[in-house]
Scaffold this active site. Structure first.
Site, PDB file in Angstrom:
ATOM      1  CG  ASP A  31      -1.979   1.422   1.200  1.00  0.00           C
ATOM      2  OD1 ASP A  31      -2.959   1.134   0.621  1.00  0.00           O
ATOM      3  OD2 ASP A  31      -1.577   2.168   1.958  1.00  0.00           O
ATOM      4  CE1 TYR A  73       0.289   8.033   2.541  1.00  0.00           C
ATOM      5  CE2 TYR A  73       0.760   5.754   1.828  1.00  0.00           C
ATOM      6  CZ  TYR A  73      -0.088   6.625   2.608  1.00  0.00           C
ATOM      7  OH  TYR A  73      -1.313   6.408   2.977  1.00  0.00           O
ATOM      8  CE  LYS A  79      -3.978   4.636   0.549  1.00  0.00           C
ATOM      9  NZ  LYS A  79      -2.314   4.418   0.768  1.00  0.00           N
ATOM     10  CG  HIS A  91      -5.144   9.380  -0.009  1.00  0.00           C
ATOM     11  ND1 HIS A  91      -3.563   9.388  -0.090  1.00  0.00           N
ATOM     12  CD2 HIS A  91      -5.277   8.992   1.384  1.00  0.00           C
ATOM     13  CE1 HIS A  91      -3.098   8.927   0.930  1.00  0.00           C
ATOM     14  NE2 HIS A  91      -3.908   8.974   1.937  1.00  0.00           N
ATOM     15  CB  SER A 129       6.958  -3.011  10.154  1.00  0.00           C
ATOM     16  OG  SER A 129       8.273  -3.149  10.866  1.00  0.00           O
ATOM     17  CE  LYS A 148      12.957 -10.063  17.234  1.00  0.00           C
ATOM     18  NZ  LYS A 148      12.084  -9.228  17.947  1.00  0.00           N
TER      19      LYS A 148
HETATM   20  P1  NAP Z   1       0.394   1.073  11.530  1.00  0.00           P
HETATM   21  O1  NAP Z   1       0.611   0.029  10.538  1.00  0.00           O
HETATM   22  O2  NAP Z   1      -0.777   0.980  12.607  1.00  0.00           O
HETATM   23  O3  NAP Z   1       1.826   1.377  12.672  1.00  0.00           O
HETATM   24  C1  NAP Z   1       2.938   1.275  12.132  1.00  0.00           C
HETATM   25  C2  NAP Z   1       3.887   1.544  13.301  1.00  0.00           C
HETATM   26  O4  NAP Z   1       3.958   0.322  14.241  1.00  0.00           O
HETATM   27  C3  NAP Z   1       5.460   1.756  13.075  1.00  0.00           C
HETATM   28  O5  NAP Z   1       5.856   2.743  14.184  1.00  0.00           O
HETATM   29  C4  NAP Z   1       6.138   0.504  13.240  1.00  0.00           C
HETATM   30  O6  NAP Z   1       7.290   0.685  13.262  1.00  0.00           O
HETATM   31  C5  NAP Z   1       5.210  -0.096  14.266  1.00  0.00           C
HETATM   32  N1  NAP Z   1       5.179  -1.490  14.356  1.00  0.00           N
HETATM   33  C6  NAP Z   1       4.892  -2.399  12.950  1.00  0.00           C
HETATM   34  N2  NAP Z   1       4.881  -3.630  13.221  1.00  0.00           N
HETATM   35  C7  NAP Z   1       5.209  -3.625  14.635  1.00  0.00           C
HETATM   36  C8  NAP Z   1       5.263  -4.769  15.764  1.00  0.00           C
HETATM   37  N3  NAP Z   1       4.796  -6.029  15.391  1.00  0.00           N
HETATM   38  N4  NAP Z   1       5.339  -4.348  17.075  1.00  0.00           N
HETATM   39  C9  NAP Z   1       5.507  -3.288  17.463  1.00  0.00           C
HETATM   40  N5  NAP Z   1       5.355  -2.202  16.473  1.00  0.00           N
HETATM   41  C10 NAP Z   1       5.321  -2.237  15.304  1.00  0.00           C
HETATM   42  O7  NAP Z   1       0.332   2.680  11.105  1.00  0.00           O
HETATM   43  P2  NAP Z   1       0.347   3.408   9.552  1.00  0.00           P
HETATM   44  O8  NAP Z   1       1.469   3.314   9.004  1.00  0.00           O
HETATM   45  O9  NAP Z   1      -0.238   4.584  10.036  1.00  0.00           O
HETATM   46  O10 NAP Z   1      -0.483   2.559   8.904  1.00  0.00           O
HETATM   47  C11 NAP Z   1      -0.395   1.540   8.039  1.00  0.00           C
HETATM   48  C12 NAP Z   1      -0.411   2.006   6.505  1.00  0.00           C
HETATM   49  O11 NAP Z   1      -1.699   2.071   6.306  1.00  0.00           O
HETATM   50  C13 NAP Z   1       0.506   3.237   5.995  1.00  0.00           C
HETATM   51  O12 NAP Z   1       1.849   2.917   5.998  1.00  0.00           O
HETATM   52  C14 NAP Z   1      -0.297   3.505   4.755  1.00  0.00           C
HETATM   53  O13 NAP Z   1       0.306   2.816   3.969  1.00  0.00           O
HETATM   54  C15 NAP Z   1      -1.725   3.250   5.225  1.00  0.00           C
HETATM   55  N6  NAP Z   1      -2.534   4.333   5.790  1.00  0.00           N
HETATM   56  C16 NAP Z   1      -3.648   5.039   4.787  1.00  0.00           C
HETATM   57  C17 NAP Z   1      -4.362   6.261   5.071  1.00  0.00           C
HETATM   58  C18 NAP Z   1      -5.094   6.695   4.348  1.00  0.00           C
HETATM   59  O14 NAP Z   1      -5.550   7.975   4.768  1.00  0.00           O
HETATM   60  N7  NAP Z   1      -5.713   5.920   3.562  1.00  0.00           N
HETATM   61  C19 NAP Z   1      -3.690   7.009   6.507  1.00  0.00           C
HETATM   62  C20 NAP Z   1      -2.895   6.150   7.313  1.00  0.00           C
HETATM   63  C21 NAP Z   1      -2.025   5.174   6.806  1.00  0.00           C
HETATM   64  P3  NAP Z   1       8.576   0.130  12.607  1.00  0.00           P
HETATM   65  O15 NAP Z   1       8.636   0.153  11.060  1.00  0.00           O
HETATM   66  O16 NAP Z   1       9.964   0.459  13.330  1.00  0.00           O
HETATM   67  O17 NAP Z   1       8.354  -1.550  12.825  1.00  0.00           O
HETATM   68  C1  WDW Z   2      -6.113  13.487   4.341  1.00  0.00           C
HETATM   69  C2  WDW Z   2      -6.048  11.946   4.633  1.00  0.00           C
HETATM   70  C3  WDW Z   2      -3.894  13.878   5.292  1.00  0.00           C
HETATM   71  C4  WDW Z   2      -2.436  11.685   5.307  1.00  0.00           C
HETATM   72  C5  WDW Z   2      -3.402  12.680   5.041  1.00  0.00           C
HETATM   73  C6  WDW Z   2      -5.150  14.406   5.105  1.00  0.00           C
HETATM   74  C7  WDW Z   2      -4.681  11.680   4.764  1.00  0.00           C
HETATM   75  C8  WDW Z   2      -3.138  10.264   5.045  1.00  0.00           C
HETATM   76  C9  WDW Z   2       0.150   8.192   8.064  1.00  0.00           C
HETATM   77  C10 WDW Z   2       0.070   7.324   6.949  1.00  0.00           C
HETATM   78  C11 WDW Z   2      -1.929   9.148   4.966  1.00  0.00           C
HETATM   79  C12 WDW Z   2      -0.395   9.441   7.959  1.00  0.00           C
HETATM   80  C13 WDW Z   2      -0.179   7.847   5.818  1.00  0.00           C
HETATM   81  C14 WDW Z   2      -0.582  10.071   6.690  1.00  0.00           C
HETATM   82  C15 WDW Z   2      -5.361  15.671   5.060  1.00  0.00           C
HETATM   83  N1  WDW Z   2      -4.074  10.232   4.930  1.00  0.00           N
HETATM   84  N2  WDW Z   2      -0.925   9.091   5.730  1.00  0.00           N
HETATM   85  O1  WDW Z   2      -2.304   8.123   4.247  1.00  0.00           O
END
Ligand code: NAP
Ligand code: WDW
Length: 319
Positions: free
Chosen positions: A50, A55, A84, A117, A271, A275
């Site tokens: 994803d 990004y 996205k 997005h 991540s 690991k």
């Molecule tokens: P997440 O996957 O909930 O958490 C990531 C965090 O957890 C990182 O700091 C990672 O650090 C840590 N982590 C990963 N595996 C772990 C484990 N097994 N034990 C402990 N800590 C762990 O957060 P996210 O990146 O916000 O969300 C995931 C993905 O969703 C994003 O990368 C993005 O692709 C997508 N996303 C989309 C939107 C949207 O608006 N559509 C918004 C937010 C996110 P390390 O890397 O150091 O392991």
């Molecule tokens: C709306 C939707 C900002 C940023 C963002 C606005 C959004 C994200 C962590 C993971 C987004 C936070 C990736 C930022 C205003 N989505 N990311 O996907």
């Protein structure tokens, strides 16, 4: 099929691997880390990746995918790549050029999934978050149904195998579903979803419409200063999740991911650490009991790490 390569059907005939790698990292992380991490993830077994125009990592992620194809680890058709459409490109005439821009960065011929997005339009231009002289974000007015028609054309052109949305509520989804002449329904809605905000009602709605819910921040995010709200409790430190992890001889992260899989949700885990990637991928060889599923359901407390900062004050696409 091998449990670890489990996929679910999408409403357009394609399918999506149930566990995906998140690739967003805050700006202080060198971009090259995304290449390294994506290659490791593919070696570990991840087949769903994803990313997003926002990004600014599509060159790096694309390079990793191409390199794992070139070295024979995977074929293009084994990989499910999501990009996205960012808010500054919601005007219908900008949709295809924006996808083409992503494809050029990726050096790929198609994406498996292209999603809107966020359901708010921002002023078109180079700036990803255009602001006025007072620092206020500048919105744009776009009919989301016109954006969707342009998304449909991207699918017809073969540039995106499937199309969907992200951060939509049920009302915003209904707008597309009720569009006269709708050609393709969104295959998914990618939203924040974890035990502290489990999206029970939206999940029910999506299931009733054959739309897959994709969970982000499934581990409670925690990464970044730019978007994430501070002083929220840390999901992976939750005592109930920790006690349960101990019981299953797993980690809280594995319990949080397994929880989503058993609800029929496609789940993302970011991540960049080998690991932890291995740990996150090791969720196909145990099962939570229905009582434990219920216990996790009860952790819901309306905590959003992303909190929809934009959606509240946007002249959004709702009215
Ligand atoms: P997440 O996957 O909930 O958490 C990531 C965090 O957890 C990182 O700091 C990672 O650090 C840590 N982590 C990963 N595996 C772990 C484990 N097994 N034990 C402990 N800590 C762990 O957060 P996210 O990146 O916000 O969300 C995931 C993905 O969703 C994003 O990368 C993005 O692709 C997508 N996303 C989309 C939107 C949207 O608006 N559509 C918004 C937010 C996110 P390390 O890397 O150091 O392991
Ligand atoms: C709306 C939707 C900002 C940023 C963002 C606005 C959004 C994200 C962590 C993971 C987004 C936070 C990736 C930022 C205003 N989505 N990311 O996907």
């Amino acid at each position: 099929m091998d449990a670890k390569f489990q996929r679910v059907a999408l409403n357009d005939g394609h399918s999506i691997p149930v566990l995906g790698l998140g690739t967003y990292a805050p700006s202080e992380v060198p971009k090259s880390k995304a290449t390294e991490a994506t290659k490791i993830a593919i070696d570990v077994g991840f087949r769903h990746i994803d990313a997003a125009y926002l990004y600014q990592n599509e060159e790096e992620v694309g390079q990793a995918i191409r390199s794992k194809i070139a070295d024979g680890t995977v074929k293009r058709e084994d990989i499910f790549y999501t990009s996205k459409l960012w808010c500054t490109f919601l005007r219908p005439e900008l949709v295809r050029p924006s996808l083409e821009k992503s494809l050029k960065k990726l050096q790929l011929d198609y994406v498996d999934l292209y999603i809107i997005h966020f359901p708010a339009a921002l002023k078109p231009g180079e700036d990803l978050l255009p602001r006025d002289e007072n620092g206020k974000v500048i919105f744009d007015t776009v009919d989301i149904c016109a954006t969707w028609e342009a998304m449909e054309k991207c699918k017809d052109a073969g540039l995106a195998k499937s199309i969907g949305v992200s951060n939509f509520n049920s009302r915003q989804l209904e707008k597309i579903l009720n569009k006269p002449g709708l050609k393709y329904k969104p295959v998914c809605n990618q939203v924040e979803c974890h035990p502290y905000h489990n999206q029970r009602k939206l999940l029910e709605f999506c299931k009733s419409k054959d739309i897959v819910l994709v969970a982000y921040a499934a581990l409670g995010s925690n990464t970044n200063k730019q978007w994430v709200k501070k002083d929220n409790p840390v999901l992976l430190e939750d005592p109930v999740l920790n006690a349960m992890a101990e019981k299953y001889r797993r980690t809280p992260a594995q319990v949080a991911l397994r929880y989503q899989l058993q609800r029929g949700i496609v789940v993302l885990a970011k991540s960049f650490n080998r690991k932890r990637m291995q740990e996150n991928f090791q969720v196909f060889d145990f099962q939570l009991t229905s009582e434990d599923m219920k216990t996790i359901d009860d952790l819901d407390r309306n905590i959003q790490y992303f909190g929809g900062s934009t959606s509240e004050n946007s002249p959004d696409l709702d009215d």
